[in-house]
Design a protein around this motif. Structure first.
Motif, PDB file in Angstrom:
ATOM      1  N   CYS A   1       3.943   4.221 -32.586  1.00 16.49           N
ATOM      2  CA  CYS A   1       3.612   5.379 -33.199  1.00 16.49           C
ATOM      3  C   CYS A   1       3.618   6.533 -32.306  1.00 16.49           C
ATOM      4  N   THR A   2       3.376   7.846 -32.940  1.00 13.83           N
ATOM      5  CA  THR A   2       3.263   9.056 -32.371  1.00 13.83           C
ATOM      6  C   THR A   2       2.029   9.651 -32.469  1.00 13.83           C
ATOM      7  N   PRO A   3       1.107   9.364 -31.432  1.00 19.31           N
ATOM      8  CA  PRO A   3      -0.454   9.666 -31.614  1.00 19.31           C
ATOM      9  C   PRO A   3      -0.645  11.034 -31.856  1.00 19.31           C
ATOM     10  N   ASP A   4      -1.634  11.664 -32.468  1.00 15.21           N
ATOM     11  CA  ASP A   4      -2.071  13.002 -32.615  1.00 15.21           C
ATOM     12  C   ASP A   4      -3.407  13.393 -31.928  1.00 15.21           C
ATOM     13  N   PHE A   5      -3.844  12.173 -31.365  1.00 12.68           N
ATOM     14  CA  PHE A   5      -5.051  12.273 -30.493  1.00 12.68           C
ATOM     15  C   PHE A   5      -5.285  11.179 -29.861  1.00 12.68           C
ATOM     16  N   VAL A   6      -6.034  10.951 -28.559  1.00 12.21           N
ATOM     17  CA  VAL A   6      -6.150   9.772 -28.027  1.00 12.21           C
ATOM     18  C   VAL A   6      -7.582   9.646 -27.507  1.00 12.21           C
ATOM     19  N   LEU A   7      -8.115   8.621 -27.863  1.00 12.77           N
ATOM     20  CA  LEU A   7      -9.540   7.946 -27.230  1.00 12.77           C
ATOM     21  C   LEU A   7      -9.381   7.248 -26.204  1.00 12.77           C
ATOM     22  N   ILE A   8      -9.711   7.476 -25.054  1.00 14.95           N
ATOM     23  CA  ILE A   8      -9.728   6.634 -23.628  1.00 14.95           C
ATOM     24  C   ILE A   8     -11.270   6.078 -23.543  1.00 14.95           C
ATOM     25  N   ARG A   9     -11.231   4.749 -23.303  1.00 14.84           N
ATOM     26  CA  ARG A   9     -12.470   4.029 -23.143  1.00 14.84           C
ATOM     27  C   ARG A   9     -12.203   3.290 -21.927  1.00 14.84           C
ATOM     28  N   ASN A  10     -11.359   2.944 -21.118  1.00 18.80           N
ATOM     29  CA  ASN A  10     -11.289   2.521 -19.897  1.00 18.80           C
ATOM     30  C   ASN A  10     -10.525   2.939 -18.811  1.00 18.80           C
ATOM     31  N   PHE A  11     -10.611   2.493 -17.638  1.00 17.84           N
ATOM     32  CA  PHE A  11      -9.923   3.223 -16.363  1.00 17.84           C
ATOM     33  C   PHE A  11      -8.633   3.062 -16.445  1.00 17.84           C
ATOM     34  N   PRO A  12      -7.604   3.584 -15.849  1.00 20.41           N
ATOM     35  CA  PRO A  12      -6.293   3.188 -15.635  1.00 20.41           C
ATOM     36  C   PRO A  12      -5.919   2.473 -14.511  1.00 20.41           C
ATOM     37  N   THR A  13      -6.896   2.036 -13.636  1.00 19.62           N
ATOM     38  CA  THR A  13      -6.971   1.324 -12.572  1.00 19.62           C
ATOM     39  C   THR A  13      -8.027   0.234 -12.764  1.00 19.62           C
TER      40      THR A  13
ATOM     41  N   ALA B   1     -13.460   2.270  -1.608  1.00 21.37           N
ATOM     42  CA  ALA B   1     -12.246   2.958  -2.459  1.00 21.37           C
ATOM     43  C   ALA B   1     -13.127   3.157  -3.849  1.00 21.37           C
ATOM     44  N   SER B   2     -12.285   3.296  -5.031  1.00 16.24           N
ATOM     45  CA  SER B   2     -12.988   3.703  -6.205  1.00 16.24           C
ATOM     46  C   SER B   2     -13.074   2.456  -7.144  1.00 16.24           C
ATOM     47  N   THR B   3     -13.858   1.524  -6.621  1.00 15.33           N
ATOM     48  CA  THR B   3     -14.083   0.349  -7.506  1.00 15.33           C
ATOM     49  C   THR B   3     -15.238   0.598  -8.236  1.00 15.33           C
ATOM     50  N   HIS B   4     -15.680  -0.565  -9.366  1.00 11.22           N
ATOM     51  CA  HIS B   4     -16.777  -0.123 -10.287  1.00 11.22           C
ATOM     52  C   HIS B   4     -17.542  -1.534 -10.598  1.00 11.22           C
ATOM     53  N   SER B   5     -18.562  -1.364 -11.366  1.00 12.18           N
ATOM     54  CA  SER B   5     -19.197  -2.490 -11.782  1.00 12.18           C
ATOM     55  C   SER B   5     -19.698  -3.421 -10.620  1.00 12.18           C
ATOM     56  N   GLY B   6     -20.086  -2.973  -9.624  1.00 18.34           N
ATOM     57  CA  GLY B   6     -20.676  -3.393  -8.401  1.00 18.34           C
ATOM     58  C   GLY B   6     -19.824  -4.079  -7.416  1.00 18.34           C
ATOM     59  N   TYR B   7     -18.237  -3.939  -7.631  1.00 13.35           N
ATOM     60  CA  TYR B   7     -17.465  -4.497  -6.754  1.00 13.35           C
ATOM     61  C   TYR B   7     -17.164  -3.538  -5.303  1.00 13.35           C
ATOM     62  N   GLY B   8     -16.778  -4.118  -4.572  1.00  9.60           N
ATOM     63  CA  GLY B   8     -16.331  -3.043  -3.340  1.00  9.60           C
ATOM     64  C   GLY B   8     -17.706  -2.564  -2.450  1.00  9.60           C
ATOM     65  N   LYS B   9     -18.634  -3.007  -2.529  1.00  9.16           N
ATOM     66  CA  LYS B   9     -19.840  -2.337  -1.846  1.00  9.16           C
ATOM     67  C   LYS B   9     -20.518  -3.445  -1.286  1.00  9.16           C
ATOM     68  N   ILE B  10     -21.236  -2.951  -0.008  1.00  5.67           N
ATOM     69  CA  ILE B  10     -22.007  -4.070   0.741  1.00  5.67           C
ATOM     70  C   ILE B  10     -23.191  -3.403   1.668  1.00  5.67           C
ATOM     71  N   ARG B  11     -24.167  -4.081   1.550  1.00  7.95           N
ATOM     72  CA  ARG B  11     -25.116  -3.472   2.748  1.00  7.95           C
ATOM     73  C   ARG B  11     -25.064  -3.563   4.050  1.00  7.95           C
TER      74      ARG B  11
END
Length: 282
Positions: A39-51, A133-143
């Motif tokens: 396809c040749t898109p005229d508009f793009v809706l992005i709803r998730n991360f590219p990483t 780093a730039s993780t999400h959803s609770g990953y990559g973090k510690i007390r």
């Protein structure tokens, strides 16, 4: 999903962007996702991360969309910057809005001297949360509660070149809530986990939450960064003493509450049509 996308973009205005979509391994029923498409898109809706947390990186595709200058929601600049937590925090901190942000420090990685560069005034004291780093959803973090805990964390950090941030560990939490903004529509909901100190992890329950005027002002101010965010959400801690602390801002990839998903999806659809109409129906 980024996995199924390939593209080529040109500076030629007559053929700016061609997108090739491979068959999806889990297609939505009664759609064309099971087939290869072009396809040749005229508009793009992005709803998730590219990483993602597994090291998959699709910024090369993101750059192709940006190169083509095809319009998007959210805008491409905000999608790129919102991938990186420190940049989002910095932009919020630079607003003249008095947002009650959680204290944070940034570290490129661990070296023996890094913890000695900041003064006591600039440091985050124990107990604190380390986010890698730039993780999400609770990953990559510690007390971390002590130098001994921190030594264990550093022994892992030094194996890679990921940056990390430190934040004050707030323990007198009553509950966490999210301020969601979709265009002019703003709603709030509590987010409670019965199985983890990370309220976006484990057995999560969502409950509608009535927002105050200041909360609406916070999200309206926050949505001004990176050229404006059409879709965004602030995660806020409500403390037992009545104070509130903003943890982070989520951009276009923020999830929708299940009870309102159909309504909110309709709002996003209408926003999309309005934006496309403003561009192509002049």
């Amino acid at each position: 999903l980024w996995t199924y996308i390939d593209l080529e973009a040109s500076s030629n205005k007559n053929e700016k962007l061609i997108v090739d979509l491979q068959p999806n391994s889990s297609p939505i029923p009664f759609t064309s996702q099971s087939k290869a498409r072009r396809c040749t898109p005229d508009f793009v809706l992005i709803r998730n991360f590219p990483t993602d947390i597994h090291g998959d990186d699709f910024k090369n595709l993101l750059f192709g969309f940006m190169f083509s200058n095809v319009p998007s929601m959210n805008n491409w600049e905000s999608i790129f910057y919102a991938m990186h937590r420190p940049l989002v925090y910095s932009a919020l901190n630079n607003l003249n809005a008095n947002l009650p942000l959680v204290p944070m420090t940034y570290h490129p990685n661990f070296t023996p001297r890094t913890d000695d560069l900041l003064s006591d005034k600039g440091k985050v004291e124990y107990p604190k949360v380390i986010k890698v780093a730039s993780t999400h959803s609770g990953y990559g973090k510690i007390r971390v509660r002590s130098d001994e805990d921190m030594a264990d964390v550093k022994s892992i950090l030094i194996l890679n070149k990921d940056f990390y941030t430190t934040e004050t560990l707030i323990e007198n939490i009553d509950f966490e809530f999210r301020i969601q903004r979709l265009g002019d529509s703003i709603r709030g909901f509590k987010r409670i986990s019965s199985s983890s100190w990370k309220n976006n992890w484990g057995a999560i329950q969502h409950i509608d939450y009535e927002l105050e005027q200041k909360h609406k002002e916070w999200i309206n101010d926050a949505s001004k960064i990176f050229g404006g965010l059409d879709i965004c959400a602030l995660d806020v801690l409500k403390l037992k003493d009545g104070n509130e602390v903003i943890l982070e801002l989520n951009g276009t990839a923020c999830g929708l509450m299940a009870d309102h998903e159909a309504e909110d999806s309709t709002i996003i659809r209408d926003m999309l049509i309005e934006k496309m109409s403003s561009i192509y129906c002049k």
